[in-house]
Design a protein around this motif. Structure first.
Motif, PDB file in Angstrom:
ATOM      1  N   THR A 130       1.369  -1.238  -0.146  1.00 21.15           N
ATOM      2  CA  THR A 130       0.093   0.083   0.082  1.00 21.15           C
ATOM      3  C   THR A 130       0.933   1.278  -0.212  1.00 21.15           C
ATOM      4  N   SER A 131       0.500   2.392  -0.166  1.00 24.32           N
ATOM      5  CA  SER A 131       0.645   3.675  -0.223  1.00 24.32           C
ATOM      6  C   SER A 131       0.045   4.715  -0.743  1.00 24.32           C
ATOM      7  N   VAL A 132       0.944   5.722  -0.136  1.00 25.12           N
ATOM      8  CA  VAL A 132      -0.237   7.302  -0.808  1.00 25.12           C
ATOM      9  C   VAL A 132       0.257   8.658  -0.634  1.00 25.12           C
ATOM     10  N   CYS A 133      -0.067   9.369  -2.045  1.00 27.18           N
ATOM     11  CA  CYS A 133       0.648   9.944  -2.274  1.00 27.18           C
ATOM     12  C   CYS A 133       2.152   9.451  -2.812  1.00 27.18           C
ATOM     13  N   HIS A 134       2.956  11.187  -2.973  1.00 33.06           N
ATOM     14  CA  HIS A 134       4.355  10.423  -3.834  1.00 33.06           C
ATOM     15  C   HIS A 134       5.065   9.056  -3.141  1.00 33.06           C
ATOM     16  N   GLY A 135       4.076   8.254  -1.858  1.00 30.01           N
ATOM     17  CA  GLY A 135       5.020   7.050  -1.259  1.00 30.01           C
ATOM     18  C   GLY A 135       4.649   5.875  -2.573  1.00 30.01           C
ATOM     19  N   ILE A 136       4.171   5.921  -3.688  1.00 28.80           N
ATOM     20  CA  ILE A 136       3.937   5.420  -5.183  1.00 28.80           C
ATOM     21  C   ILE A 136       5.495   5.456  -5.524  1.00 28.80           C
ATOM     22  N   ALA A 137       6.475   5.671  -5.380  1.00 31.75           N
ATOM     23  CA  ALA A 137       8.129   6.302  -5.740  1.00 31.75           C
ATOM     24  C   ALA A 137       8.231   4.987  -5.132  1.00 31.75           C
ATOM     25  N   GLY A 138       8.310   4.417  -3.946  1.00 36.03           N
ATOM     26  CA  GLY A 138       8.777   3.401  -3.729  1.00 36.03           C
ATOM     27  C   GLY A 138       8.473   2.279  -4.097  1.00 36.03           C
ATOM     28  N   LEU A 139       7.029   2.209  -5.228  1.00 34.68           N
ATOM     29  CA  LEU A 139       6.861   1.310  -6.023  1.00 34.68           C
ATOM     30  C   LEU A 139       7.450   0.885  -7.141  1.00 34.68           C
ATOM     31  N   LEU A 140       7.539   1.850  -8.030  1.00 37.68           N
ATOM     32  CA  LEU A 140       7.618   2.426  -9.207  1.00 37.68           C
ATOM     33  C   LEU A 140       9.332   0.914  -9.546  1.00 37.68           C
ATOM     34  N   ASN A 141      10.131   0.607  -9.171  1.00 34.41           N
ATOM     35  CA  ASN A 141      11.263   0.614  -9.403  1.00 34.41           C
ATOM     36  C   ASN A 141      10.766  -1.416  -9.020  1.00 34.41           C
TER      37      ASN A 141
END
Length: 225
Positions: A130-141
Motif C-alpha cells: 500500500t502507498s499514498v501520495c508520493h509514497g508510490i515512488a517506492g513501488l515504481l522500480n
C-alpha cells in the motif's frame, strides 16, 4: 498478531536546494490513527533507519487526531527518532507494508533494494502493498523474479502531474510519479486534484494525495480484519 510496516523518508531537503522537506506528517499519523482504532500494531522503517524529518508544509494540515499521534511518546520514539533499518525487519512479521509520502521519498524510496525486497516478500506471502501520495515512488522500480515491474498491468494512483504543478514542485522533483507509473505499464487512475481517492487492485492499495490516507487505511482494514 497482525502488524503493518510503515515506510518513511530520511531526506531532509529537496535535493540541490536549501528548502526543507521530509515525511508528510498526516500521511503517517492519520494511518496510525486508523490502525490504533482497529488495534492493529505498526512498526516503522526508513531507508537509513533512525531519524525521520518532517516536511514543514505538512504542519499546516493537522487536526486533533494528527496532533494526538504526533505528540504520543511511541510515535516520537519509533516513527521519528529511532526507525528500523530495512535489514532489521523480518517480512514474515507483517500482513502489509505502507509507503508514506512527502517529497523527500522521491530521492530515497525508488532505488532502495532492501525496501523493494521487503515489499515483494510481504506481497508474495499473501500480504498487501500500500502507498499514498508520493509514497508510490517506492513501488515504481519493484520487479518480480522474472524482471517484470510489480505495478505493470495494475491500476494505481498517486500524486498526479497536475497536483505537482499546483504544489509548485514540478521543476524540483527528479521525476513525475504519474509519468513513470504509466511508463512502467500501470494504469494510472485519478480524480480531481487534492480530492480523496484510493484504488484497490487485488492486494495493491494506493491513494492519490495527502487527503486520501484514511481511505487507503480503511480499504486495508476491510481486507485484514
Amino acid at each position: 498478531m497482525k502488524k503493518i510496516l510503515i515506510v518513511e523518508t530520511n531526506v531532509t531537503r529537496y535535493q540541490g536546494t536549501k528548502d526543507p522537506t521530509g515525511l508528510w506528517l498526516g500521511e503517517a499519523a492519520e494511518f496510525v490513527d486508523e490502525m490504533n482504532k482497529a488495534k492493529i500494531a505498526v512498526d516503522y522503517v526508513s531507508p537509513k533507519g533512525g531519524f525521520v524529518p518532517l516536511d514543514p508544509r505538512s504542519m499546516k494540515y493537522t487536526d486533533e487526531s494528527i496532533m494526538a499521534v504526533y505528540e504520543s511518546p511511541d510515535f516520537v520514539h519509533r516513527a521519528l527518532t529511532n526507525t528500523l533499518r530495512p535489514n532489521e525487519v523480518n517480512p514474515d512479521d507483517y500482513v502489509a507494508i505502507y509507503y508514506t509520502g512527502g517529497h523527500g521519498v522521491m530521492w530515497d524510496f525508488p532505488n532502495n533494494d532492501e525496501l523493494q525486497h521487503l515489499a515483494l516478500a510481504i506481497y508474495d506471502q499473501g500480504g498487501y502493498v500500500t502507498s499514498v501520495c508520493h509514497g508510490i515512488a517506492g513501488l515504481l522500480n519493484i520487479k518480480d523474479d522474472q524482471g517484470k515491474y510489480f505495478i505493470a498491468g495494475k491500476t494505481v494512483t498517486g500524486f498526479t502531474h497536475a497536483e505537482e504543478i499546483i504544489a509548485g514542485k514540478q521543476s524540483v522533483v527528479p521525476f513525475l510519479n504519474q509519468k513513470v507509473a504509466e511508463e512502467r505499464g500501470a494504469s494510472f487512475s485519478k480524480k480531481r486534484a487534492y480530492s480523496e481517492y484510493a484504488v484497490k487492485d487485488g492486494r495493491l492499495l494506493t491513494g492519490q494525495n495527502p487527503f486520501s490516507v484514511r481511505a487507503v487505511a480503511k480499504l486495508l482494514l476491510k481486507e485484514i480484519q
